[in-house]
Write a protein that holds these residues in place. Structure first.
Motif, short mmCIF file in Angstrom:
data_model
loop_
_atom_site.label_atom_id
_atom_site.label_comp_id
_atom_site.label_asym_id
_atom_site.label_seq_id
_atom_site.Cartn_x
_atom_site.Cartn_y
_atom_site.Cartn_z
N LYS A 1 -12.28 0.39 10.29
CA LYS A 1 -11.91 1.12 11.51
C LYS A 1 -12.90 0.86 12.65
O LYS A 1 -12.52 0.69 13.79
CB LYS A 1 -11.81 2.62 11.21
N SER A 2 -14.18 0.79 12.30
CA SER A 2 -15.20 0.55 13.34
C SER A 2 -15.07 -0.86 13.92
O SER A 2 -15.32 -1.08 15.09
CB SER A 2 -16.61 0.72 12.78
N ALA A 3 -14.66 -1.81 13.06
CA ALA A 3 -14.59 -3.22 13.50
C ALA A 3 -13.29 -3.54 14.23
O ALA A 3 -13.22 -4.54 14.96
CB ALA A 3 -14.72 -4.13 12.27
N TYR A 4 -12.27 -2.70 14.05
CA TYR A 4 -10.92 -3.03 14.52
C TYR A 4 -10.87 -3.48 15.99
O TYR A 4 -10.30 -4.52 16.31
CB TYR A 4 -9.98 -1.82 14.30
N SER A 5 -11.49 -2.69 16.85
CA SER A 5 -11.36 -2.98 18.28
C SER A 5 -11.98 -4.35 18.63
O SER A 5 -11.38 -5.14 19.35
CB SER A 5 -11.98 -1.83 19.05
N GLU A 6 -13.15 -4.66 18.08
CA GLU A 6 -13.79 -5.96 18.36
C GLU A 6 -12.98 -7.10 17.73
O GLU A 6 -12.77 -8.14 18.35
CB GLU A 6 -15.21 -5.99 17.80
N LEU A 7 -12.52 -6.90 16.48
CA LEU A 7 -11.78 -7.97 15.79
C LEU A 7 -10.47 -8.27 16.49
O LEU A 7 -10.01 -9.41 16.52
CB LEU A 7 -11.51 -7.58 14.32
N SER A 8 -9.85 -7.25 17.07
CA SER A 8 -8.55 -7.47 17.71
C SER A 8 -8.68 -8.20 19.05
O SER A 8 -7.69 -8.71 19.56
CB SER A 8 -7.79 -6.15 17.88
N LYS A 9 -9.89 -8.29 19.60
CA LYS A 9 -10.06 -8.98 20.89
C LYS A 9 -9.73 -10.46 20.80
O LYS A 9 -9.05 -11.01 21.66
CB LYS A 9 -11.49 -8.80 21.40
N ASN A 10 -10.26 -11.13 19.76
CA ASN A 10 -10.03 -12.59 19.66
C ASN A 10 -9.36 -12.99 18.36
O ASN A 10 -9.29 -14.16 18.03
CB ASN A 10 -11.37 -13.35 19.72
N GLY A 11 -8.91 -12.02 17.60
CA GLY A 11 -8.40 -12.32 16.27
C GLY A 11 -9.57 -12.34 15.31
O GLY A 11 -10.67 -12.76 15.68
N GLY A 12 -9.37 -11.89 14.10
CA GLY A 12 -10.49 -11.83 13.16
C GLY A 12 -10.01 -11.78 11.73
O GLY A 12 -8.81 -11.75 11.46
N ALA A 13 -10.98 -11.79 10.82
CA ALA A 13 -10.62 -11.77 9.40
C ALA A 13 -11.50 -10.77 8.66
O ALA A 13 -12.70 -10.65 8.94
CB ALA A 13 -10.78 -13.16 8.79
N ILE A 14 -10.87 -10.07 7.71
CA ILE A 14 -11.60 -9.11 6.88
C ILE A 14 -11.44 -9.54 5.43
O ILE A 14 -10.33 -9.92 5.01
CB ILE A 14 -11.02 -7.68 7.06
N VAL A 15 -12.54 -9.53 4.69
CA VAL A 15 -12.48 -9.78 3.25
C VAL A 15 -13.01 -8.53 2.55
O VAL A 15 -14.16 -8.14 2.75
CB VAL A 15 -13.31 -11.02 2.84
N ASN A 16 -12.16 -7.88 1.76
CA ASN A 16 -12.57 -6.72 0.98
C ASN A 16 -12.74 -7.13 -0.47
O ASN A 16 -12.26 -8.18 -0.89
CB ASN A 16 -11.53 -5.61 1.12
N PHE A 17 -13.42 -6.27 -1.24
CA PHE A 17 -13.70 -6.63 -2.64
C PHE A 17 -12.98 -5.74 -3.64
O PHE A 17 -13.13 -4.52 -3.64
CB PHE A 17 -15.22 -6.62 -2.89
N GLY A 18 -12.20 -6.36 -4.49
CA GLY A 18 -11.57 -5.69 -5.62
C GLY A 18 -12.29 -6.10 -6.89
O GLY A 18 -13.38 -6.67 -6.86
N SER A 19 -11.66 -5.82 -8.05
CA SER A 19 -12.29 -6.19 -9.31
C SER A 19 -11.26 -6.32 -10.43
O SER A 19 -10.30 -5.55 -10.49
CB SER A 19 -13.31 -5.12 -9.70
N GLY A 20 -11.53 -7.26 -11.31
CA GLY A 20 -10.73 -7.39 -12.51
C GLY A 20 -10.76 -6.10 -13.33
O GLY A 20 -9.80 -5.77 -14.03
N ALA A 21 -11.86 -5.33 -13.22
CA ALA A 21 -11.96 -4.06 -13.95
C ALA A 21 -10.87 -3.10 -13.50
O ALA A 21 -10.34 -2.32 -14.30
CB ALA A 21 -13.34 -3.43 -13.72
N GLY A 22 -10.52 -3.16 -12.21
CA GLY A 22 -9.44 -2.32 -11.68
C GLY A 22 -8.09 -2.84 -12.12
O GLY A 22 -7.22 -2.08 -12.55
N LEU A 23 -7.90 -4.15 -12.03
CA LEU A 23 -6.61 -4.74 -12.39
C LEU A 23 -6.29 -4.51 -13.87
O LEU A 23 -5.15 -4.30 -14.24
CB LEU A 23 -6.63 -6.25 -12.11
N GLU A 24 -7.33 -4.55 -14.69
CA GLU A 24 -7.10 -4.44 -16.14
C GLU A 24 -7.33 -3.04 -16.70
O GLU A 24 -7.04 -2.79 -17.87
CB GLU A 24 -8.04 -5.42 -16.88
N GLY A 25 -7.90 -2.15 -15.89
CA GLY A 25 -8.19 -0.80 -16.38
C GLY A 25 -9.25 -0.80 -17.46
O GLY A 25 -9.13 -0.12 -18.49
N GLN A 26 -10.33 -1.53 -17.17
CA GLN A 26 -11.39 -1.67 -18.18
C GLN A 26 -12.02 -0.32 -18.56
O GLN A 26 -12.25 0.52 -17.69
CB GLN A 26 -12.47 -2.57 -17.58
#
Ligand SMILES: NC(=O)c1ccc[n+]([C@@H]2O[C@H](COP(=O)([O-])OP(=O)(O)OC[C@H]3O[C@@H](n4cnc5c(N)ncnc54)[C@H](O)[C@@H]3O)[C@@H](O)[C@H]2O)c1
Length: 248
Positions: free
Chosen positions: A120-145
């Protein structure tokens, strides 16, 4: 390869582990980095290694003010923000019934809430010229470890949030993708000590037969998702896990 020249990117947890490797690789590829981390010592070291490209900001990502401050710092130091990597996440591994309110707050505070605050904090700056966000998931979540309830739940919430943002922010030219890594960091070494059988089970299941190297195996995938090479990708979960999980 200088495919991130002219980019200014915030990396949370950017002082050590996978985040530290991401800071190094993005800087090698031409980007300027704001590395946000609670680890003062590792953060200062990271900045000293590459003072022209890396600025360390000490902060706890679970506080909204840290996210706001990081975006302001990117703009004041480098004039803009073009990318965001939500990598930091702290959690405790225990059986579901033993997890306390505090354990849940730690995982959701540093994982889901932090990711949301920074997006949310980055949205306004990223939307000015286009931008990319990379978030982190985990196999532990996908598999329910086992023993990962607070962590797995926060990670899957991050994937849900990322898909919604990918749809809502596509018109603003902001892409949002998720990486699920598997790499031998201090966090994994700690897990290995506490749950040696689960560690062995995970390792034995890796088709490429090894835990990844943060710098060689994970950071380049994050760099790709921040670069124009992935300009037609959004809302995706990318597995950087040696083939352990094959999403369909
Ligand atoms: N290592 C793996 O194999 C693996 C597997 C699946 C997912 N992940 C995910 O990848 C990301 C990086 O993992 P890692 O193993 O490098 O983690 P790590 O624990 O080794 O490093 C995390 C970094 O975040 C920082 N940090 C922790 N709490 C913070 C806070 N409140 N505010 C600011 N900084 C904070 C730490 O100081 C550290 O520099 C995490 O999102 C993790 O959940 C890792």
């Amino acid at each position: 390869m200088k495919n991130l020249e002219n980019q200014v990117i915030i990396v949370t947890g950017g002082a050590s582990g996978i985040g530290g490797a991401i800071t190094n690789v993005l800087a090698q590829r031409g980007a300027k980095i704001i590395a946000v981390d609670i680890n003062d010592e590792a953060g200062k070291k990271k900045e000293e290694e590459n003072p022209a490209k890396v600025v360390f900001m000490k902060g706890d990502v679970s506080k909204k003010s840290t996210a706001e401050e990081a975006v302001k710092l990117a703009v004041s130091k480098f004039g803009k923000l073009t990318g965001l990597v939500n990598n930091a996440h702290a959690s405790r591994q225990k059986p579901l019934m033993d997890l306390t309110e505090e354990d849940w707050a730690l995982s959701f505070g540093t994982g889901l809430n932090a990711t949301l605050y920074f997006m949310k904090s980055a949205y306004s700056e990223l939307s000015k010229n286009g931008g990319a966000i990379v978030n982190f998931g985990s196999g532990a979540g996908l598999e329910g470890q086992k023993n990962q309830a607070s962590y797995a739940a926060a990670k899957e919430a991050i994937r849900g949030l990322s898909r919604v943002a990918a749809n809502e922010w596509a018109n603003d030219n902001i892409r949002v993708n998720v990486v699920c890594p598997m790499a031998l960091t201090d966090g994994v070494k700690h897990w290995k000590e506490n749950f040696p059988e689960q560690y062995k089970e995970s390792k034995d299941k890796i088709p490429l037969k090894r835990f990844g190297d943060p710098e060689k195996d994970v950071a380049p995938i994050v760099a790709f998702l921040l670069s124009d090479d992935s300009q037609y990708m959004t809302g995706q979960t990318v597995m950087a896990d040696g083939g352990s999980i094959k999403l369909r």
